[in-house]
Every structure is written in C-alpha cells, then in structure tokens.
Write a protein that holds these residues in place. Structure first.
Motif, PDB file in Angstrom:
ATOM      1  N   ALA A   7      -6.797  -2.210   2.720  1.00 51.10           N
ATOM      2  CA  ALA A   7      -5.817  -2.643   1.909  1.00 51.10           C
ATOM      3  C   ALA A   7      -4.484  -1.910   2.136  1.00 51.10           C
ATOM      4  N   ASN A   8      -4.615  -0.559   2.475  1.00 44.86           N
ATOM      5  CA  ASN A   8      -3.328   0.111   2.537  1.00 44.86           C
ATOM      6  C   ASN A   8      -2.486  -0.122   3.675  1.00 44.86           C
ATOM      7  N   ASN A  17       4.557  -5.357   1.134  1.00 42.19           N
ATOM      8  CA  ASN A  17       5.178  -6.441   0.548  1.00 42.19           C
ATOM      9  C   ASN A  17       6.561  -6.456   0.381  1.00 42.19           C
ATOM     10  N   VAL A  18       7.224  -7.437   0.457  1.00 45.77           N
ATOM     11  CA  VAL A  18       8.758  -7.441   0.320  1.00 45.77           C
ATOM     12  C   VAL A  18       8.722  -8.159  -0.861  1.00 45.77           C
ATOM     13  N   VAL A  19       9.290  -7.496  -1.930  1.00 52.01           N
ATOM     14  CA  VAL A  19       9.332  -8.243  -3.383  1.00 52.01           C
ATOM     15  C   VAL A  19      11.030  -8.512  -3.282  1.00 52.01           C
ATOM     16  N   LEU A  20      11.264  -9.571  -3.805  1.00 52.00           N
ATOM     17  CA  LEU A  20      12.683 -10.127  -3.918  1.00 52.00           C
ATOM     18  C   LEU A  20      12.888 -10.265  -5.552  1.00 52.00           C
ATOM     19  N   ARG A  25       3.856  -0.810  -0.966  1.00 57.13           N
ATOM     20  CA  ARG A  25       2.506  -0.861   0.180  1.00 57.13           C
ATOM     21  C   ARG A  25       1.493  -1.124  -0.846  1.00 57.13           C
ATOM     22  N   ASN A  26       0.775  -2.085  -0.612  1.00 57.10           N
ATOM     23  CA  ASN A  26      -0.282  -2.657  -1.402  1.00 57.10           C
ATOM     24  C   ASN A  26      -0.078  -2.746  -2.832  1.00 57.10           C
ATOM     25  N   PHE A  35       3.188  -9.123   4.619  1.00 55.87           N
ATOM     26  CA  PHE A  35       2.652  -8.705   5.960  1.00 55.87           C
ATOM     27  C   PHE A  35       1.858  -7.490   6.011  1.00 55.87           C
ATOM     28  N   SER A  36       1.269  -7.397   7.188  1.00 56.30           N
ATOM     29  CA  SER A  36      -0.029  -6.361   7.379  1.00 56.30           C
ATOM     30  C   SER A  36      -0.021  -5.764   8.849  1.00 56.30           C
ATOM     31  N   LEU A  37      -0.169  -4.435   8.796  1.00 60.95           N
ATOM     32  CA  LEU A  37      -0.324  -3.863  10.255  1.00 60.95           C
ATOM     33  C   LEU A  37      -1.401  -4.288  10.999  1.00 60.95           C
TER      34      LEU A  37
END
Length: 410
Positions: free
Chosen positions: A230-231, A235-238, A248-249, A287-289
């Motif tokens: 999960a780490n 998140n790109v919060v607008l 991050r998470n 998105f995630s790594l």
C-alpha cells in the motif's frame, strides 16, 4: 695358506664379475641419466626425488588446467564482445524508431532488423564449447540454456546458476564459465509506474510518464516498499480552486508536495510528468510504483518488436516502448560489461599463477637434478676405469688359471 684350484678360479671369476657389474652400473647410470638406480643407492635422496616427481606431475596438471581455463574464458569473452556490439546496434535502432517522420513501413524495417539481432543474440547465448557443452548453462551444460516458450511468449532459462571451477594451484581455483542466469536474466527492467486511475472528479484523461529516468530511479529505490504494497500507492489530490497535493497512500508527504494546477499542464514529481485533462477539480488521480522486474535482452527486444509492428500502437505507447527498450538494453549492456571485467580479472590471476607454477617447476627440476642426476664426467671416467680394470683382471685370471704343478716341473 694353501689355495686350491677352485678357490683360485672362484676368486678370479668373482673379480671379473664384480668389475663387470660396476662398469654395467656406471653405463646404466649414464643411460638413465640418474645416479639413483634403486632406493638403496641413497634412501634419503630417493624419498625426496619421489616427492619432487609428485609435485612436478601435480604442477603440470595445474598448468594444463590453466590452459583449458584460459581457452574457456577467451571463448566467453569473444561471445560477450559480439553480444555487446549487437546490443549497441539495437540501441541505435530503438533511438531511430522514435523519429517522428518514420512511417509504419519504416518502423517495420526497424523491427525486421531487430528480429535478426534477436536471433543472433539467442545463438550467442546458446554458444557451445569444444566439448559440446553450453557455456552459459551452468552445471546443466548439456541443456540448451535459452528456449522460447510459446505459451508465456518469453525466452526461458533452462540451466542453473553453477560455475565450473578448475584448480590452478593447491589453494586457487577459478570458474571457467558464467551462468546465463546472472549474465542475462538478472537484469533490471525499467522502473516505472502503473497507468493512472481517475479515482474521483471529472477528469477526462490522465497520463503519467517518466521524463527523467535517473531521478525517478533514485526515487524508486528509496521509496519502493516490498513489505507493505500500500505504501507504493500515490495520489494526486486536486482541490478548489486550482491546487494539487501529492500524497502517499492517503497521507501527506514530508515535506508536503503541493502546487498550482491547470488542466493539461504537466505536474513534475520526482522525475515524473503527470498530466490530467478535463474539469478535474475537485478530484483525485491514483498511480502506483510497479514491482521491480527482471528481463533478459531477448524478451526486451521481443516486446519492442511487438510494439513496433502493432498498427494500433499510439504515440504515447510507442514512446513508452522505446524508453523501456533503451533502459533495458543499457542495463543488459552494463551487465555484460561487468562480466567482461570479471573475465579480465580472472585472466590476470590465471596468468600470474601460471608464471608462478612455471617458476616452481624450474626450481623443483633443479633441486631434483642436484639430488639424482648423474655427473657425466664422473660416469664416463668410472666406465673407463672399470673397463681397464676388467681387462687387467681378465688377463690376470687367464694367466693365473693356467698355472699348475706341471708348469713348475718343466
């Protein structure tokens, strides 16, 4: 003292036999070039000579191993050098494929050459030595190391991670091969993110691409968490009216990453470019790594060829395929370079040990000669002396044996 005929005869005969034996022994020493014909001649020196003979035989085997090892390493170095040349050509073609003026036909031409390079690399990775063993298969050198699996559509390694070592001295052994598992398969694929997901808001599309690979690679290595997946979620919060925050998470980063947002204007973050289009505020894009992956050069070229030949590939997908290919070809080339360097190091050690063994052979042979070799002048002198003595004894024996009482009466 009274002397019978038999005593006189036996004394003369024994003299002839003993002198002849001494001459024969001197001749045998000269013929065999040693003064020690039996251990009884010199027990201490005989024991030392036996030990020296064993050491010389052992050292000779070490030298034979060195020659075999050097030939094996030279073959591997030649193969890797040729592969390196082919990888450089593949890199040039990948760069050329990004030319905006290239037509679909041009990309197919690039794809055709890449296929030929792939076939060449596969052939080199399945190289056999003079004994028929596959040099990159580890201990399983009778099995072809790389085979294409039509089900997984990947080139799979069929060998193991073994290295066959040869003894060069009592304490030094060096491997004469390298497993393809480490040379070709243990290669990092390009670090990147998953495709972005519009989690909230009215965004019409979103893209995340790597614009600075080295910076993103450093960020990836520092932040990827294999224990808590999960780490790896970002998140790109607008937020209204025109702000963004990257979390991050669901938690703010330290220090916070914020800025002004405009639809269609890329957001830069740790080597990434994040582009969100449409009426996205308020909203959220996730998105995630991606988990790290290993990929050999054959699979890298295979995926790139598929992308080039697929007419439905858009420009963004093509750019990603090119970046994947370039990074992975570079990583594969670096891995080959590293193993070529280790081969060079092994050859240097091998040459040094070989020269040391040659010096030991010379010293042991010299010591052995001092202990056992015959002195030619002394041996020839002894033969001549015993030959003269034999002639004298023979003549004396003939005259003495002919004397009797009747000779004195006459």
């Amino acid at each position: 003292m009274r002397m019978s005929f038999n005593m006189k005869f036996n004394l003369g005969l024994n003299g002839v036999i003993n002198t002849n034996a001494k001459m024969t022994r001197a001749q045998e020493q000269l013929t065999k070039q040693t003064r020690i014909l039996t251990p009884a001649d010199d027990p201490a020196a005989s024991a030392k000579v036996l030990g020296l003979d064993q050491n010389l035989a052992q050292t000779e085997q070490y030298q034979n191993n060195s020659i075999l090892l050097k030939n094996n390493l030279a073959l591997e170095e030649t193969v890797l050098t040729n592969m390196r040349t082919s990888m450089d050509r593949a890199r040039v073609l990948a760069i050329a494929a990004g030319n905006g003026t290239y037509t679909e036909q041009d990309r197919r031409a690039v794809s055709a050459e890449l296929k030929n390079i792939q076939v060449e690399l596969l052939d080199l990775m399945n190289t056999q030595n003079a004994e028929g063993g596959y040099i990159f298969a580890g201990y399983q050198d009778k099995n072809m190391p790389y085979v294409f699996n039509p089900i997984t559509e990947r080139f799979e390694f069929q060998g193991d991670d073994g290295q066959k070592s040869l003894q060069l001295s009592p304490t030094i052994a060096l491997p004469g091969n390298d497993s393809g598992k480490f040379v070709f398969d243990d290669v990092n694929a390009r670090f990147k993110t998953t495709a972005p997901v519009i989690a909230a808001g009215g965004a019409t599309s979103a893209f995340v691409s790597v614009t600075n690979q080295s910076r993103f690679d450093n960020f990836y290595r520092d932040n990827y968490d294999s224990l808590t997946p999960a780490n790896n979620n970002f998140n790109v919060v607008l937020t209204a009216p025109d702000s963004y925050e990257i979390q991050r998470n669901g938690a703010a980063l330290v220090p916070p990453v914020t800025g002004s947002f405009q639809p269609g204007q890329p957001i830069s973050f740790r080597g990434l470019s994040i582009e969100i289009n449409g009426p996205a505020v308020p909203g959220q894009v996730d998105f995630s790594l991606e988990p790290p992956q290993k990929r050999n050069i054959l699979d890298t070229l295979n995926a790139f060829v598929i992308a080039l030949e697929d007419p439905s590939t858009n420009q963004f997908q093509l750019d990603e395929a090119i970046q994947d290919a370039l990074v992975q070809i570079t990583n594969a080339s670096d891995k080959v370079d590293n193993f070529m360097a280790t081969i060079g190091g092994r050859v240097n050690v091998l040459d040094s040990v070989f020269e040391t063994n040659e010096d030991l052979k010379i010293n042991n042979k010299s010591y052995r000669a001092d202990l056992s070799e015959v002195d030619y002048a002394e041996a020839l002198t002894e033969i001549t002396k015993q030959e003269i003595a034999l002639q004298a004894i023979s003549a004396t024996f003939t005259k003495v044996s002919a004397v009797s009482l009747f000779d004195f009466i006459r």
